[in-house]
Motif scaffolding. Structure first.
Motif, PDB file in Angstrom:
ATOM      1  N   LEU A  45      58.752  61.006  32.723  1.00  0.00           N
ATOM      2  CA  LEU A  45      57.923  60.073  33.557  1.00  0.00           C
ATOM      3  C   LEU A  45      58.002  58.739  33.136  1.00  0.00           C
ATOM      4  O   LEU A  45      58.073  57.610  33.935  1.00  0.00           O
ATOM      5  CB  LEU A  45      56.463  60.619  33.862  1.00  0.00           C
ATOM      6  N   VAL A  46      58.052  58.595  31.893  1.00  0.00           N
ATOM      7  CA  VAL A  46      57.913  57.185  31.339  1.00  0.00           C
ATOM      8  C   VAL A  46      59.222  56.471  31.489  1.00  0.00           C
ATOM      9  O   VAL A  46      59.399  55.296  31.759  1.00  0.00           O
ATOM     10  CB  VAL A  46      57.480  57.251  29.532  1.00  0.00           C
ATOM     11  N   TRP A  47      60.276  57.260  31.289  1.00  0.00           N
ATOM     12  CA  TRP A  47      61.758  56.858  31.642  1.00  0.00           C
ATOM     13  C   TRP A  47      61.994  56.300  32.992  1.00  0.00           C
ATOM     14  O   TRP A  47      62.623  55.395  33.357  1.00  0.00           O
ATOM     15  CB  TRP A  47      62.737  58.176  31.107  1.00  0.00           C
ATOM     16  N   GLN A  48      61.369  57.254  33.868  1.00  0.00           N
ATOM     17  CA  GLN A  48      61.607  56.987  35.263  1.00  0.00           C
ATOM     18  C   GLN A  48      60.767  55.531  35.653  1.00  0.00           C
ATOM     19  O   GLN A  48      61.303  54.865  36.433  1.00  0.00           O
ATOM     20  CB  GLN A  48      61.068  58.110  36.297  1.00  0.00           C
ATOM     21  N   PHE A  49      59.631  55.513  35.098  1.00  0.00           N
ATOM     22  CA  PHE A  49      58.791  54.088  35.217  1.00  0.00           C
ATOM     23  C   PHE A  49      59.527  53.061  34.742  1.00  0.00           C
ATOM     24  O   PHE A  49      59.770  51.899  35.321  1.00  0.00           O
ATOM     25  CB  PHE A  49      57.598  54.227  34.913  1.00  0.00           C
ATOM     26  N   ALA A  50      60.059  53.093  33.361  1.00  0.00           N
ATOM     27  CA  ALA A  50      60.888  52.253  32.692  1.00  0.00           C
ATOM     28  C   ALA A  50      61.944  51.659  33.845  1.00  0.00           C
ATOM     29  O   ALA A  50      62.499  50.404  33.901  1.00  0.00           O
ATOM     30  CB  ALA A  50      61.323  52.404  31.316  1.00  0.00           C
ATOM     31  N   THR A  51      62.892  52.557  34.478  1.00  0.00           N
ATOM     32  CA  THR A  51      63.879  52.472  35.043  1.00  0.00           C
ATOM     33  C   THR A  51      63.513  51.747  36.134  1.00  0.00           C
ATOM     34  O   THR A  51      64.199  50.750  36.908  1.00  0.00           O
ATOM     35  CB  THR A  51      64.653  53.573  35.743  1.00  0.00           C
ATOM     36  N   GLU A  52      62.349  51.917  37.009  1.00  0.00           N
ATOM     37  CA  GLU A  52      61.712  51.284  38.221  1.00  0.00           C
ATOM     38  C   GLU A  52      61.399  49.792  37.804  1.00  0.00           C
ATOM     39  O   GLU A  52      61.773  48.854  38.522  1.00  0.00           O
ATOM     40  CB  GLU A  52      60.585  51.920  38.773  1.00  0.00           C
ATOM     41  N   LEU A  53      60.797  49.700  36.492  1.00  0.00           N
ATOM     42  CA  LEU A  53      60.367  48.337  36.311  1.00  0.00           C
ATOM     43  C   LEU A  53      61.686  47.416  36.001  1.00  0.00           C
ATOM     44  O   LEU A  53      61.719  46.253  36.241  1.00  0.00           O
ATOM     45  CB  LEU A  53      59.590  48.167  34.970  1.00  0.00           C
ATOM     46  N   THR A  54      62.848  47.969  35.311  1.00  0.00           N
ATOM     47  CA  THR A  54      63.997  47.481  35.122  1.00  0.00           C
ATOM     48  C   THR A  54      64.563  46.932  36.246  1.00  0.00           C
ATOM     49  O   THR A  54      65.094  45.593  36.571  1.00  0.00           O
ATOM     50  CB  THR A  54      64.979  48.083  34.221  1.00  0.00           C
ATOM     51  N   THR A  55      64.539  47.587  37.396  1.00  0.00           N
ATOM     52  CA  THR A  55      65.235  47.346  38.446  1.00  0.00           C
ATOM     53  C   THR A  55      64.474  46.214  39.387  1.00  0.00           C
ATOM     54  O   THR A  55      64.977  45.454  40.079  1.00  0.00           O
ATOM     55  CB  THR A  55      65.255  48.495  39.623  1.00  0.00           C
ATOM     56  N   HIS A  56      63.078  46.242  39.143  1.00  0.00           N
ATOM     57  CA  HIS A  56      62.109  45.418  39.942  1.00  0.00           C
ATOM     58  C   HIS A  56      62.492  44.035  39.107  1.00  0.00           C
ATOM     59  O   HIS A  56      62.718  43.036  40.008  1.00  0.00           O
ATOM     60  CB  HIS A  56      60.697  45.648  39.647  1.00  0.00           C
ATOM     61  N   ILE A  57      62.638  43.938  37.830  1.00  0.00           N
ATOM     62  CA  ILE A  57      62.941  42.690  37.143  1.00  0.00           C
ATOM     63  C   ILE A  57      64.302  42.070  37.358  1.00  0.00           C
ATOM     64  O   ILE A  57      64.313  40.977  37.888  1.00  0.00           O
ATOM     65  CB  ILE A  57      62.447  42.848  35.641  1.00  0.00           C
ATOM     66  N   LYS A  58      65.191  42.889  37.711  1.00  0.00           N
ATOM     67  CA  LYS A  58      66.642  42.612  37.864  1.00  0.00           C
ATOM     68  C   LYS A  58      66.688  41.895  39.145  1.00  0.00           C
ATOM     69  O   LYS A  58      67.665  40.953  39.799  1.00  0.00           O
ATOM     70  CB  LYS A  58      67.594  43.633  37.796  1.00  0.00           C
ATOM     71  N   GLY A  59      65.736  42.702  40.134  1.00  0.00           N
ATOM     72  CA  GLY A  59      65.875  42.158  41.724  1.00  0.00           C
ATOM     73  C   GLY A  59      64.932  40.839  41.953  1.00  0.00           C
ATOM     74  O   GLY A  59      64.754  40.596  43.020  1.00  0.00           O
ATOM     75  N   GLY A  60      64.705  40.111  40.838  1.00  0.00           N
ATOM     76  CA  GLY A  60      63.875  39.005  40.902  1.00  0.00           C
ATOM     77  C   GLY A  60      62.394  39.260  41.141  1.00  0.00           C
ATOM     78  O   GLY A  60      61.636  38.183  41.361  1.00  0.00           O
ATOM     79  N   MET A  61      61.849  40.463  40.836  1.00  0.00           N
ATOM     80  CA  MET A  61      60.498  40.771  41.003  1.00  0.00           C
ATOM     81  C   MET A  61      59.933  40.487  42.387  1.00  0.00           C
ATOM     82  O   MET A  61      58.716  39.813  42.306  1.00  0.00           O
ATOM     83  CB  MET A  61      59.717  39.943  39.586  1.00  0.00           C
ATOM     84  N   LYS A  62      60.536  40.595  43.208  1.00  0.00           N
ATOM     85  CA  LYS A  62      60.001  40.392  44.744  1.00  0.00           C
ATOM     86  C   LYS A  62      59.244  41.412  45.339  1.00  0.00           C
ATOM     87  O   LYS A  62      59.382  42.528  44.842  1.00  0.00           O
ATOM     88  CB  LYS A  62      61.191  40.271  45.580  1.00  0.00           C
ATOM     89  N   THR A  63      58.373  41.182  46.039  1.00  0.00           N
ATOM     90  CA  THR A  63      57.406  42.078  46.489  1.00  0.00           C
ATOM     91  C   THR A  63      57.352  42.088  47.908  1.00  0.00           C
ATOM     92  O   THR A  63      57.852  41.131  48.999  1.00  0.00           O
ATOM     93  CB  THR A  63      55.622  41.753  46.173  1.00  0.00           C
TER      94      THR A  63
END
Length: 83
Positions: A9-27
């Protein structure tokens, strides 16, 4: 919860967070956020604000354009920002 499950679960969240950061942290816009969160809250995998499949806090994950539901098939998809 077993140590191995927690690590996943921690790994999956870290992957989501990394994708979010690489995507420009857009909401997403407020209406999309509300629709996504409502969908999650009605799901049997939602427990105390978290998704038991991906380990994410859904009040956070549902705001990120780069995120999608962890179900297969997903109940909601990533949002294309047109770039």
């Amino acid at each position: 919860m077993k140590k191995k499950e927690l690590g996943k679960l921690v790994w999956q969240f870290a992957t989501e967070l990394t994708t979010h950061i690489k995507g420009g942290m857009k909401t997403v816009d407020p209406a999309t956020f509300k629709k996504r969160l409502s969908t999650c809250m009605e799901c049997d995998k939602y427990l105390n604000g978290l998704c038991v499949l991906c380990g994410c806090n859904m009040k956070v994950k549902t705001k990120w354009k780069t995120s999608r539901c962890a179900m297969n098939p997903p109940k909601w998809e990533r949002e294309d920002d047109g770039s």
